[in-house]
Design an enzyme around this catalytic site. Structure first.
Site, PDB file in Angstrom:
ATOM      1  N   ASN A 119       0.804  -0.954  -0.033  1.00 48.97           N
ATOM      2  CA  ASN A 119       0.150   0.120   0.109  1.00 48.97           C
ATOM      3  C   ASN A 119       0.903   1.879   0.017  1.00 48.97           C
ATOM      4  OD1 ASN A 119      -2.354   0.857   0.031  1.00 48.97           O
ATOM      5  ND2 ASN A 119      -2.870   1.286   2.158  1.00 48.97           N
ATOM      6  N   LEU A 128      -6.035   5.152  -6.942  1.00 47.82           N
ATOM      7  CA  LEU A 128      -6.169   3.573  -6.521  1.00 47.82           C
ATOM      8  C   LEU A 128      -5.489   3.769  -4.757  1.00 47.82           C
ATOM      9  CD1 LEU A 128      -3.377   1.773  -8.107  1.00 47.82           C
ATOM     10  CD2 LEU A 128      -5.893   1.786  -8.345  1.00 47.82           C
ATOM     11  N   PRO A 129      -7.018   4.135  -4.194  1.00 44.71           N
ATOM     12  CA  PRO A 129      -7.113   4.947  -3.229  1.00 44.71           C
ATOM     13  C   PRO A 129      -6.529   3.888  -2.196  1.00 44.71           C
ATOM     14  CG  PRO A 129      -9.526   3.189  -3.891  1.00 44.71           C
ATOM     15  CD  PRO A 129      -8.196   3.499  -4.671  1.00 44.71           C
ATOM     16  N   CYS A 130      -5.036   3.927  -2.183  1.00 42.10           N
ATOM     17  CA  CYS A 130      -5.213   4.121  -0.413  1.00 42.10           C
ATOM     18  C   CYS A 130      -4.981   4.366   0.682  1.00 42.10           C
ATOM     19  CB  CYS A 130      -3.412   3.591  -0.682  1.00 42.10           C
ATOM     20  SG  CYS A 130      -2.171   4.968  -1.196  1.00 42.10           S
ATOM     21  N   HIS A 131      -5.873   5.998   0.486  1.00 40.01           N
ATOM     22  CA  HIS A 131      -6.045   6.463   1.833  1.00 40.01           C
ATOM     23  C   HIS A 131      -6.902   5.624   2.796  1.00 40.01           C
ATOM     24  CE1 HIS A 131      -8.415   8.113  -1.907  1.00 40.01           C
ATOM     25  NE2 HIS A 131      -9.386   8.390  -0.856  1.00 40.01           N
TER      26      HIS A 131
END
Length: 171
Positions: A119, A128-131
């Site tokens: 991540n 690519l919503p790693c948050h």
């Protein structure tokens, strides 16, 4: 990433700071925080993938877009690409945990650290919503762009963070 004839980039402004968008031929390959260089003035003569990314990110930050429709080609190991593929499935306005991602990938218990490392190596943050990945207790943990950016992105999507919950009890 080494520059070659097929690689081009563009710096765009955003509420989380200047972002460098990098395209290689027909796909976006990176979004970098803390970009340096002149911010794009909206000129129309830009690589089509970069122009689409610029537009879609502006819509996202304006609250008008909840997902992205861009050709993405993140460079990484097979394992990292599998993790990033799972990130793409985490819906807007929700969160998941590193352990839950590991389980969805069919990994053994304890694999959450490896998922966290993948991540953290995500070359396409926001897209690519790693948050949207949080610790097992719901706390904000690790984010390559910094925890303030992670909190901002989650708030933008209407997700309360532990800091919001704590403020309910402050005088």
């Amino acid at each position: 990433m080494p520059a070659d004839a097929g690689t081009t980039s563009l710096v765009v402004g955003s509420p989380v700071g200047a972002l460098e968008l990098v395209a290689d031929r027909d796909a976006l390959v990176a979004v970098r925080f803390d970009a340096e260089g002149p911010v794009d003035d909206g000129a129309p003569r830009v690589h089509p993938v970069l122009a689409a990314a610029r537009r879609q990110l502006a819509e996202y930050f304006a609250g008008e877009r909840t997902g992205f429709d861009l050709p993405l080609r993140p460079d990484g190991t097979d394992f990292r690409r599998r993790v990033w593929g799972e990130l793409a499935l985490v819906p807007w306005g929700t969160t998941t945990t590193y352990g839950a991602l590991a389980a969805r990938l069919g990994l053994p218990p304890g694999a959450s650290r490896a998922v966290g490392a993948a991540n953290g190596a995500n070359p396409l943050p926001v897209l690519l919503p790693c948050h949207r990945v949080v610790g097992s207790d719901g706390t904000l943990t690790g984010y390559a762009g910094g925890l303030q950016r992670k909190a901002f992105l989650l708030h933008l999507e209407g997700v309360a963070t532990e800091a919001d919950q704590g403020s309910l009890f402050e005088p």
